[in-house]
Design a protein around this motif. Structure first.
Motif, PDB file in Angstrom:
ATOM      1  N   THR A  12       3.249 -11.188   1.485  1.00 17.11           N
ATOM      2  CA  THR A  12       3.444  -9.761   1.228  1.00 17.11           C
ATOM      3  C   THR A  12       2.275  -9.273   0.377  1.00 17.11           C
ATOM      4  OG1 THR A  12       5.843 -10.013   1.310  1.00 17.11           O
ATOM      5  CG2 THR A  12       5.000  -8.042   0.213  1.00 17.11           C
ATOM      6  N   ILE A  13       1.686  -8.166   0.793  1.00 19.20           N
ATOM      7  CA  ILE A  13       0.586  -7.556   0.051  1.00 19.20           C
ATOM      8  C   ILE A  13       1.083  -6.201  -0.442  1.00 19.20           C
ATOM      9  CG2 ILE A  13      -1.786  -6.720   0.151  1.00 19.20           C
ATOM     10  CD1 ILE A  13      -2.239  -8.743   2.440  1.00 19.20           C
ATOM     11  N   GLU A  14       0.984  -5.997  -1.761  1.00 15.51           N
ATOM     12  CA  GLU A  14       1.476  -4.767  -2.381  1.00 15.51           C
ATOM     13  C   GLU A  14       0.353  -4.056  -3.119  1.00 15.51           C
ATOM     14  OE1 GLU A  14       4.719  -5.664  -5.030  1.00 15.51           O
ATOM     15  OE2 GLU A  14       5.819  -6.751  -3.488  1.00 15.51           O
ATOM     16  N   LYS A  15       0.346  -2.746  -3.018  1.00 19.18           N
ATOM     17  CA  LYS A  15      -0.623  -1.924  -3.751  1.00 19.18           C
ATOM     18  C   LYS A  15       0.094  -1.326  -4.955  1.00 19.18           C
ATOM     19  CE  LYS A  15      -3.937   1.769  -3.039  1.00 19.18           C
ATOM     20  NZ  LYS A  15      -4.551   2.628  -2.022  1.00 19.18           N
ATOM     21  N   ASP A  16      -0.406  -1.620  -6.136  1.00 18.63           N
ATOM     22  CA  ASP A  16       0.142  -1.077  -7.371  1.00 18.63           C
ATOM     23  C   ASP A  16      -0.670   0.171  -7.704  1.00 18.63           C
ATOM     24  OD1 ASP A  16       1.208  -0.546  -9.850  1.00 18.63           O
ATOM     25  OD2 ASP A  16       0.427  -2.335 -10.818  1.00 18.63           O
ATOM     26  N   ALA A  17      -0.141   1.338  -7.324  1.00 20.53           N
ATOM     27  CA  ALA A  17      -0.883   2.583  -7.516  1.00 20.53           C
ATOM     28  C   ALA A  17       0.022   3.642  -8.121  1.00 20.53           C
ATOM     29  CB  ALA A  17      -1.422   3.081  -6.178  1.00 20.53           C
ATOM     30  N   SER A  18      -0.579   4.516  -8.874  1.00 21.97           N
ATOM     31  CA  SER A  18       0.140   5.635  -9.469  1.00 21.97           C
ATOM     32  C   SER A  18       0.623   6.575  -8.364  1.00 21.97           C
ATOM     33  CB  SER A  18      -0.788   6.375 -10.426  1.00 21.97           C
ATOM     34  OG  SER A  18      -0.228   7.608 -10.801  1.00 21.97           O
ATOM     35  N   GLU A  19       1.763   7.166  -8.589  1.00 23.24           N
ATOM     36  CA  GLU A  19       2.302   8.133  -7.627  1.00 23.24           C
ATOM     37  C   GLU A  19       1.463   9.407  -7.562  1.00 23.24           C
ATOM     38  OE1 GLU A  19       4.820   7.555  -5.523  1.00 23.24           O
ATOM     39  OE2 GLU A  19       4.918   5.536  -6.358  1.00 23.24           O
ATOM     40  N   PHE A  20       0.648   9.637  -8.587  1.00 25.19           N
ATOM     41  CA  PHE A  20      -0.120  10.873  -8.668  1.00 25.19           C
ATOM     42  C   PHE A  20      -1.478  10.779  -7.980  1.00 25.19           C
ATOM     43  CE2 PHE A  20       2.587  10.736 -12.474  1.00 25.19           C
ATOM     44  CZ  PHE A  20       3.391  11.827 -12.178  1.00 25.19           C
ATOM     45  N   MET A  21      -1.914   9.570  -7.657  1.00 27.37           N
ATOM     46  CA  MET A  21      -3.234   9.399  -7.053  1.00 27.37           C
ATOM     47  C   MET A  21      -3.151   9.494  -5.525  1.00 27.37           C
ATOM     48  SD  MET A  21      -5.375   9.204  -9.422  1.00 27.37           S
ATOM     49  CE  MET A  21      -4.475  10.118 -10.637  1.00 27.37           C
ATOM     50  N   ALA A  22      -4.286   9.781  -4.920  1.00 26.35           N
ATOM     51  CA  ALA A  22      -4.362   9.905  -3.467  1.00 26.35           C
ATOM     52  C   ALA A  22      -3.950   8.601  -2.792  1.00 26.35           C
ATOM     53  CB  ALA A  22      -5.779  10.286  -3.060  1.00 26.35           C
ATOM     54  N   LYS A  23      -3.276   8.719  -1.679  1.00 29.46           N
ATOM     55  CA  LYS A  23      -2.804   7.553  -0.927  1.00 29.46           C
ATOM     56  C   LYS A  23      -3.837   7.196   0.149  1.00 29.46           C
ATOM     57  CE  LYS A  23       1.346   8.083  -2.887  1.00 29.46           C
ATOM     58  NZ  LYS A  23       1.043   8.846  -4.048  1.00 29.46           N
ATOM     59  N   LEU A  24      -4.912   6.555  -0.269  1.00 34.95           N
ATOM     60  CA  LEU A  24      -5.976   6.185   0.662  1.00 34.95           C
ATOM     61  C   LEU A  24      -5.668   4.830   1.291  1.00 34.95           C
ATOM     62  CD1 LEU A  24      -9.058   7.257  -1.467  1.00 34.95           C
ATOM     63  CD2 LEU A  24      -7.995   8.503   0.415  1.00 34.95           C
ATOM     64  N   PRO A  25      -6.025   4.647   2.559  1.00 32.90           N
ATOM     65  CA  PRO A  25      -5.781   3.356   3.209  1.00 32.90           C
ATOM     66  C   PRO A  25      -6.743   2.278   2.703  1.00 32.90           C
ATOM     67  CG  PRO A  25      -6.969   4.804   4.688  1.00 32.90           C
ATOM     68  CD  PRO A  25      -6.636   5.610   3.463  1.00 32.90           C
ATOM     69  N   ASN A  26      -6.322   1.035   2.852  1.00 25.00           N
ATOM     70  CA  ASN A  26      -7.157  -0.112   2.490  1.00 25.00           C
ATOM     71  C   ASN A  26      -7.274  -1.035   3.695  1.00 25.00           C
ATOM     72  OD1 ASN A  26      -5.449   0.539  -0.210  1.00 25.00           O
ATOM     73  ND2 ASN A  26      -7.527  -0.050  -0.678  1.00 25.00           N
ATOM     74  N   ARG A  27      -8.455  -1.607   3.863  1.00 26.50           N
ATOM     75  CA  ARG A  27      -8.649  -2.617   4.898  1.00 26.50           C
ATOM     76  C   ARG A  27      -8.321  -3.970   4.295  1.00 26.50           C
ATOM     77  NH1 ARG A  27     -13.197   0.679   5.352  1.00 26.50           N
ATOM     78  NH2 ARG A  27     -13.202   1.896   7.256  1.00 26.50           N
ATOM     79  N   ILE A  28      -7.612  -4.806   5.049  1.00 27.64           N
ATOM     80  CA  ILE A  28      -7.243  -6.140   4.598  1.00 27.64           C
ATOM     81  C   ILE A  28      -7.953  -7.153   5.483  1.00 27.64           C
ATOM     82  CG2 ILE A  28      -5.341  -7.743   4.171  1.00 27.64           C
ATOM     83  CD1 ILE A  28      -5.150  -5.161   2.497  1.00 27.64           C
ATOM     84  N   PHE A  29      -8.712  -8.048   4.842  1.00 31.26           N
ATOM     85  CA  PHE A  29      -9.423  -9.112   5.537  1.00 31.26           C
ATOM     86  C   PHE A  29      -8.869 -10.450   5.065  1.00 31.26           C
ATOM     87  CE2 PHE A  29     -12.319  -5.572   5.535  1.00 31.26           C
ATOM     88  CZ  PHE A  29     -13.028  -5.656   6.718  1.00 31.26           C
ATOM     89  N   ILE A  30      -8.668 -11.367   5.983  1.00 33.85           N
ATOM     90  CA  ILE A  30      -8.286 -12.737   5.641  1.00 33.85           C
ATOM     91  C   ILE A  30      -9.329 -13.651   6.263  1.00 33.85           C
ATOM     92  CG2 ILE A  30      -6.557 -14.558   5.885  1.00 33.85           C
ATOM     93  CD1 ILE A  30      -4.419 -12.391   5.866  1.00 33.85           C
ATOM     94  N   ASN A  31      -9.970 -14.453   5.390  1.00 35.99           N
ATOM     95  CA  ASN A  31     -11.069 -15.335   5.802  1.00 35.99           C
ATOM     96  C   ASN A  31     -12.137 -14.587   6.596  1.00 35.99           C
ATOM     97  OD1 ASN A  31      -9.914 -17.476   4.484  1.00 35.99           O
ATOM     98  ND2 ASN A  31      -9.086 -18.422   6.318  1.00 35.99           N
TER      99      ASN A  31
END
Length: 149
Positions: A12-31
């Protein structure tokens, strides 16, 4: 070992972000391979046991962080990441409010000059800071949850 005998574990990958900040996507790379674009605060995948190099990349590709994680059997493997910019986010929110207020209220001299110098100085320092942390933009930590059957 043939592929039918490989045991998959939950990551499970979780983003710990403030509710007030922009919800920008993140790219996830494995190896080094892109496995997806994370648009929610939490995603889960099934992955074989082992050591993996996880990279979280911002919407701006030069801002990312990598970490080695170990996927173990019998537990839920959790990776949590958050950006290192909480103080900068607060400063830029204040600056944005002041900038918008500037459309309605004009500061008298010399305070208008003081504000311009301060805001441009913050911007220059922030750009230098971003360049310095670009490869460690996120704090990544891993922990294990005992599975409940």
């Amino acid at each position: 070992m043939d592929e039918t005998q490989i045991e998959y574990q939950k990551l499970t990958i979780e983003k710990d972000a403030s509710e007030f900040m922009a919800k920008l996507p993140n790219r996830i790379f494995i190896n080094g391979r892109l496995v997806g674009i994370m648009q929610q605060k939490k995603v889960s995948i099934m992955i074989p046991n082992g050591q993996y190099n996880i990279m979280i990349q911002s919407a701006i590709p030069i801002l990312y962080a990598t970490d080695e994680v170990e996927i173990e059997r019998g537990v839920e493997n959790v990776v949590v990441f958050k950006n290192r910019e909480r103080i900068w986010d607060i400063l830029f929110t204040i600056d944005l409010v002041l900038w918008i207020a500037g459309f309605f209220v004009t500061l008298p001299a010399p305070w208008d000059m003081v504000y311009e110098i301060a805001t441009n100085t913050f911007l220059a320092i922030w750009l230098i800071y971003e360049f310095c942390i670009r490869k460690k933009y996120y704090r990544i930590r891993q922990y294990k949850k005992i599975r409940e059957n």
